[in-house]
Scaffold this motif. Structure first.
Motif, PDB file in Angstrom:
ATOM      1  N   ASP A 271       7.418   0.188   1.660  1.00 25.73           N
ATOM      2  CA  ASP A 271       6.792  -1.134   1.750  1.00 25.73           C
ATOM      3  C   ASP A 271       5.271  -1.004   1.787  1.00 25.73           C
ATOM      4  O   ASP A 271       4.547  -1.767   1.135  1.00 25.73           O
ATOM      5  CB  ASP A 271       7.278  -1.859   3.003  1.00 25.73           C
ATOM      6  N   GLU A 272       4.798  -0.028   2.553  1.00 23.91           N
ATOM      7  CA  GLU A 272       3.351   0.213   2.606  1.00 23.91           C
ATOM      8  C   GLU A 272       2.828   0.686   1.258  1.00 23.91           C
ATOM      9  O   GLU A 272       1.765   0.244   0.800  1.00 23.91           O
ATOM     10  CB  GLU A 272       3.033   1.241   3.681  1.00 23.91           C
ATOM     11  N   ALA A 273       3.569   1.584   0.605  1.00 27.67           N
ATOM     12  CA  ALA A 273       3.160   2.054  -0.725  1.00 27.67           C
ATOM     13  C   ALA A 273       3.089   0.899  -1.707  1.00 27.67           C
ATOM     14  O   ALA A 273       2.151   0.800  -2.506  1.00 27.67           O
ATOM     15  CB  ALA A 273       4.143   3.118  -1.217  1.00 27.67           C
ATOM     16  N   GLY A 274       4.072   0.003  -1.654  1.00 27.07           N
ATOM     17  CA  GLY A 274       4.067  -1.154  -2.550  1.00 27.07           C
ATOM     18  C   GLY A 274       2.889  -2.074  -2.301  1.00 27.07           C
ATOM     19  O   GLY A 274       2.295  -2.617  -3.240  1.00 27.07           O
ATOM     20  N   ALA A 275       2.535  -2.255  -1.021  1.00 27.54           N
ATOM     21  CA  ALA A 275       1.393  -3.106  -0.692  1.00 27.54           C
ATOM     22  C   ALA A 275       0.087  -2.515  -1.229  1.00 27.54           C
ATOM     23  O   ALA A 275      -0.778  -3.235  -1.759  1.00 27.54           O
ATOM     24  CB  ALA A 275       1.303  -3.297   0.818  1.00 27.54           C
ATOM     25  N   VAL A 276      -0.063  -1.206  -1.102  1.00 25.27           N
ATOM     26  CA  VAL A 276      -1.260  -0.538  -1.620  1.00 25.27           C
ATOM     27  C   VAL A 276      -1.312  -0.655  -3.152  1.00 25.27           C
ATOM     28  O   VAL A 276      -2.368  -0.892  -3.735  1.00 25.27           O
ATOM     29  CB  VAL A 276      -1.307   0.930  -1.175  1.00 25.27           C
ATOM     30  N   LEU A 277      -0.160  -0.490  -3.790  1.00 27.66           N
ATOM     31  CA  LEU A 277      -0.115  -0.654  -5.252  1.00 27.66           C
ATOM     32  C   LEU A 277      -0.519  -2.059  -5.668  1.00 27.66           C
ATOM     33  O   LEU A 277      -1.189  -2.245  -6.692  1.00 27.66           O
ATOM     34  CB  LEU A 277       1.290  -0.339  -5.768  1.00 27.66           C
ATOM     35  N   GLY A 278      -0.099  -3.057  -4.897  1.00 28.70           N
ATOM     36  CA  GLY A 278      -0.488  -4.429  -5.208  1.00 28.70           C
ATOM     37  C   GLY A 278      -1.983  -4.632  -5.141  1.00 28.70           C
ATOM     38  O   GLY A 278      -2.581  -5.302  -5.996  1.00 28.70           O
ATOM     39  N   ARG A 279      -2.615  -4.042  -4.135  1.00 32.91           N
ATOM     40  CA  ARG A 279      -4.077  -4.141  -4.025  1.00 32.91           C
ATOM     41  C   ARG A 279      -4.754  -3.421  -5.190  1.00 32.91           C
ATOM     42  O   ARG A 279      -5.756  -3.907  -5.737  1.00 32.91           O
ATOM     43  CB  ARG A 279      -4.534  -3.550  -2.693  1.00 32.91           C
ATOM     44  N   ALA A 280      -4.207  -2.276  -5.560  1.00 31.55           N
ATOM     45  CA  ALA A 280      -4.766  -1.546  -6.706  1.00 31.55           C
ATOM     46  C   ALA A 280      -4.623  -2.359  -7.989  1.00 31.55           C
ATOM     47  O   ALA A 280      -5.555  -2.425  -8.796  1.00 31.55           O
ATOM     48  CB  ALA A 280      -4.064  -0.193  -6.847  1.00 31.55           C
ATOM     49  N   PHE A 281      -3.459  -2.982  -8.178  1.00 33.32           N
ATOM     50  CA  PHE A 281      -3.213  -3.771  -9.381  1.00 33.32           C
ATOM     51  C   PHE A 281      -4.223  -4.913  -9.517  1.00 33.32           C
ATOM     52  O   PHE A 281      -4.789  -5.132 -10.600  1.00 33.32           O
ATOM     53  CB  PHE A 281      -1.788  -4.329  -9.343  1.00 33.32           C
TER      54      PHE A 281
END
Length: 477
Positions: A271-281
């Protein structure tokens, strides 16, 4: 941690980008289309050779790194690199000796392979170990060595080989501070177990990176073959300019976000990895949208100033294709390509790169012989789009594609608004200094609105820190 990494990565990349643009402009103007085109041909071959031999090590290191085995992995990586350098020198010398390759081309390719591999290896070691400050020092060192050594080589020798050697030395020189950073980890002997780990992960990367490099440079090889290095010079210079503009923030975003996302994924915190990916996107969308439309709006001003009006006139009809390719390369290489290392598998990279190369080859062979530069630009764009769609389809049900699309659409609306408003100003007021200044302010203002609204690159946190520093300084005075 992200804010600190962004400060180092983005700050160093922005400074390096400005210096690199100056270096590129000087080298294109001093060398001329023929010499610069010949250098680009040597560089294209060197990049392909590097991808087929040693580039996989860099990304396998990133995927396999664990702090408890850091020293063994670092030493093993460096030993493998040394073997690769020796083999490169032997093969280049043999090919030149039997006359299959011109001696200057073999020497230039060999020098560039050593330079690229040296810098990339040490850069990756620092980035993976989250040594953001060391990475920034290496980036800036390379940036300032490039114009110094590249221009000096052209002024003294004025040959494609001299430029290739100058660029190689710039990369080797930039690796020196990175060596000093990793020195505490260089102890013990190479580990067979670590070598097996690197190879197990990296085995699919060898053909994958070879195909990727071939696909990314096939447009240049075909253009040189069917149109000559005289056309390759202007096309390659502008394509490199657009790519440089596009990847400056992409590399900073990748360095700041993707290492942290991978660390979370490795520890099972998806979940944390996905949140970071969203910010990167969102950061990728913001930068590519505003950068692409700004390049199209200020194209001749930018290109003519850097390279001269003849280059701008030659490439202007295909600039939109080149810019679209640059945007696609960012998402393919710096979002999907980095998200790949959250998957504990690298086979999809091989599939994507294979589709990319085949598409570029077929499209290029159909279009380049007859259409020249437009055919080359269209072929590379078609290949990049096809390769990106492979990732989108393969990961359609994975959390790496559970992204904030609604916010991304709002960012695109802001960027398009800046483009349309600046276009109306151009039509009514021309291209004078006041009109250009106003249009730059339009792009900058709406980009800041996007950054503030969606906290792009931790904008709000960094702005708060800057404001506190300013107010504290004001009170002290």
């Amino acid at each position: 941690m992200i804010e600190r990494h962004l400060g180092y990565y983005l700050g160093s990349k922005l400074i390096a980008a400005v210096v690199n643009l100056v270096a590129m402009a000087l080298m294109v103007r001093i060398a001329g289309p023929e010499t610069y085109g010949a250098y680009l041909l040597i560089l294209a071959v060197a990049v392909i050779v590097y991808a087929l031999t040693m580039q996989w090590l860099r990304f396998a290191f990133f995927a396999c790194f664990r702090q408890e085995s850091a020293s063994a992995l670092v030493v093993t990586y460096l030993a493998a690199l040394g073997i690769g350098f020796a083999l490169t020198a032997i093969v280049a010398g043999a090919l030149a000796g039997i006359g299959l390759v011109a001696a200057d081309v073999a020497a230039g390719v060999g020098a560039l392979v050593v330079g690229l591999a040296s810098y990339d290896a040490l850069h990756e070691m620092a980035r993976t170990r989250l040594e953001a400050r060391a990475v920034a020092v290496g980036v800036l060192t390379r940036a300032f060595l490039m114009p110094t050594l590249g221009v000096a080589a052209l002024l003294v020798f004025a040959t494609p080989l001299s430029l290739a050697v100058g660029v190689s030395l710039a990369h080797v020189g930039a690796a020196v501070p990175l060596v000093l950073n990793v020195a505490p980890e260089i102890k013990g002997s190479p580990s067979r177990a670590q070598a097996e780990r690197l190879w197990a992960y990296g085995r699919p990367l060898v053909p994958a990176f070879g195909l990727d490099s071939l696909g990314n440079n096939l447009d240049r090889l075909l253009l040189a073959r069917f149109a000559g290095v005289g056309d390759l010079g202007p096309y390659g210079a502008v394509a490199d300019l657009v790519r440089q503009v596009m990847i400056v923030a992409a590399e900073a975003i990748s360095g700041a976000y993707m290492s942290i996302a991978r660390a979370a994924a490795v520890e099972g915190r998806h979940d944390e990895a996905g949140a970071v990916l969203g910010r990167a996107f969102l950061a990728y969308v913001t930068f590519t949208a505003f950068a692409a439309l700004a390049i199209l709006r200020f194209d001749r001003l930018l290109i003519d100033t850097l390279f001269g009006s003849s280059v701008g006139a030659t490439v202007e009809p295909v600039l939109a294709l080149i810019v679209a390719t640059g945007v696609t390369i960012v998402f393919r290489g710096y979002f999907f390509g980095q998200a790949l290392y959250l998957m504990e598998s690298s086979h999809m990279l091989l599939v994507s790169n294979g589709v990319h190369t085949v598409t570029v080859a077929i499209t290029g062979l159909l279009l380049v012989p007859e259409h020249g530069i437009p055919g080359a630009a269209a072929a590379l764009l078609a290949g990049s789009l096809a390769a990106t769609l492979v990732y989108v389809y393969a990961w359609r049900n994975h959390y790496v594609l559970d992204l904030p699309y609604a916010e991304a659409a709002q960012i695109l609306v802001l960027a398009v608004t800046a483009f349309l408003v600046s276009g109306m100003v151009e039509r009514t007021s021309g291209h004078g200094v006041l009109a250009v200044t106003f249009n730059l302010m339009v792009f900058a203002t709406l980009a800041l609105v996007a950054a503030r609204r969606f906290d792009i690159l931790s904008f709000n946190s960094l702005a708060s820190v800057a404001w506190r520093m300013m107010t504290a300084r004001g009170r002290s005075q």
